[in-house]
Design an enzyme around this catalytic site. Structure first.
Site, PDB file in Angstrom:
ATOM      1  N   ILE A 170       0.844  -1.201   0.000  1.00 53.94           N
ATOM      2  CA  ILE A 170       0.000   0.000   0.000  1.00 53.94           C
ATOM      3  C   ILE A 170       0.877   1.247   0.000  1.00 53.94           C
ATOM      4  CG2 ILE A 170      -1.848   1.224   1.197  1.00 53.94           C
ATOM      5  CD1 ILE A 170      -2.679  -1.458   2.418  1.00 53.94           C
ATOM      6  N   ASP A 221       8.008  -0.239   3.097  1.00 60.51           N
ATOM      7  CA  ASP A 221       8.085  -0.538   1.660  1.00 60.51           C
ATOM      8  C   ASP A 221       9.542  -0.564   1.197  1.00 60.51           C
ATOM      9  OD1 ASP A 221       8.194   2.181   2.293  1.00 60.51           O
ATOM     10  OD2 ASP A 221       7.175   2.829   0.456  1.00 60.51           O
ATOM     11  N   ASN A 276       1.673   5.552  -1.278  1.00 60.39           N
ATOM     12  CA  ASN A 276       1.073   6.865  -1.034  1.00 60.39           C
ATOM     13  C   ASN A 276      -0.152   7.091  -1.915  1.00 60.39           C
ATOM     14  OD1 ASN A 276       2.942   7.874   0.962  1.00 60.39           O
ATOM     15  ND2 ASN A 276       4.461   7.944  -0.683  1.00 60.39           N
ATOM     16  N   THR A 277      -0.143   6.535  -3.128  1.00 63.02           N
ATOM     17  CA  THR A 277      -1.247   6.758  -4.060  1.00 63.02           C
ATOM     18  C   THR A 277      -2.032   5.473  -4.316  1.00 63.02           C
ATOM     19  OG1 THR A 277       0.164   8.419  -5.124  1.00 63.02           O
ATOM     20  CG2 THR A 277      -1.851   7.786  -6.286  1.00 63.02           C
ATOM     21  N   TYR A 278      -1.352   4.416  -4.714  1.00 59.53           N
ATOM     22  CA  TYR A 278      -2.012   3.172  -5.126  1.00 59.53           C
ATOM     23  C   TYR A 278      -1.856   2.043  -4.104  1.00 59.53           C
ATOM     24  CZ  TYR A 278      -2.551   4.967  -9.897  1.00 59.53           C
ATOM     25  OH  TYR A 278      -2.910   5.694 -11.002  1.00 59.53           O
TER      26      TYR A 278
END
EC number: 2.7.1.33
Lengths: 210, 210
Positions: B6, B75, B8-10
């Protein structure tokens, strides 16, 4: 005579070798000045200057630079005219880097200013909302987020300037000019470079060249 | 088994070697999946995933990386575990660059992503509101504003990666990973690097290491 360089954020003034800046909303009529010349990249701030000095003259139409670059901002033109030979870095909200050789402009590039790196990172994720560490070590890999962000911004700017200057003389101006100059040997920091270019334009006008 | 990274955007998904992404608001319950593991740098999106897969398990507490770096994002940890040796560049909204040597993380840095450079410059001045030219020539000085902005962003990113990789192997992942990989010889583009790190963590868990 009063000179004014109107930037994205501030109005920068020059008079008899002295340099200062004002926010547009804080601009007040100063002493009586017979001659006022300006250049501007910010139309609302230029209108504000003209309210205070209605007789101020825009130097832009008189400023000529030998270049193949299309659409060079008048502030960058003035900075280039101000150095004649070398690389000029104007480090404000944006950082412009322009290369001059024997009064000919060879090209240049634009990067976000140091403060813009901060605000850009903040807008990506709250986890990246850190005040940049201006003393970050650029010769070792960062070991925490604040240094990782600072290194990613400052080293990128420094390397890009280094890459463009090769053996040329390096001139710094603008709000972060002094800070950036210290990463380079023999760099010249001078907050009057743009004004020197404006004065040169005035000389050329008087000589009837323009 | 379904893996989810997961960002920042997708939300990025991985199942049986296939990789795809979804915006959080477009996330729908998929097929019945027995095991779902995720990592997240975006709490609202993680909550959204848990609405759809209430039994999904956060791998973050189980992920261990040998590093002196404080606060390394989960991440980036997964990407590092995914390569074991070399430099891994995750080019999304932000660009992270991390250096690994024999499964040890030596440090890393963060730059704004390519799209962030665009939007940042736009916020400085309407004159800088240009779509970046992704084919800009990086070996010649730019001769117009759009190229000047593109060169200032892309060359800065490329030089920073170059400077960090020396003779190490270079791995690219993330939305702009494929684009950036083409500036480097022998670079490896692999959109499953983060998932490989997650799979490695699962193996370690099963081996009872964590």
């Amino acid at each position: 005579m009063l000179l004014c360089d109107i930037g994205n954020t501030y109005l920068h003034f020059y008079q008899e070798g002295k340099v200062w800046k004002e926010l547009p909303r804080r601009l007040k009529a100063g002493m009586e000045v017979q001659e006022v010349y300006y250049i501007s990249v910010n139309p609302p701030s230029a209108r504000r200057l003209l309210e205070v000095y209605p007789h101020a003259i825009d130097l832009a139409p008189h400023m000529v630079l030998d270049t193949a670059y299309k659409g060079l901002g008048v502030d960058r033109m003035a900075a280039c005219k101000g150095i004649e030979d070398g690389v000029v870095v104007d480090a404000g909200s944006a950082i412009t880097v322009d290369v001059m050789q024997n009064q000919v402009h060879l090209g240049g590039f634009i990067m976000p200013g140091i403060a813009s790196f901060s605000s850009m990172l903040k807008s990506i994720s709250p986890a990246l909302e850190k005040e940049l560490n201006l003393s970050v070590e650029l010769s070792a890999l960062p070991q925490n987020t604040r240094d990782a962000l600072s290194y990613g911004a400052i080293k990128a700017i420094v390397m890009m300037i280094q890459n463009s200057c090769k053996n040329k003389r390096l001139f710094f101006t603008g709000g972060d000019g002094k800070y950036l100059a210290r990463f380079f040997e023999n760099a010249i920091h001078d907050n009057s470079i743009v004004f020197k270019g404006m004065l040169k334009t005035l000389e050329e006008m008087k000589e009837g060249k323009r």
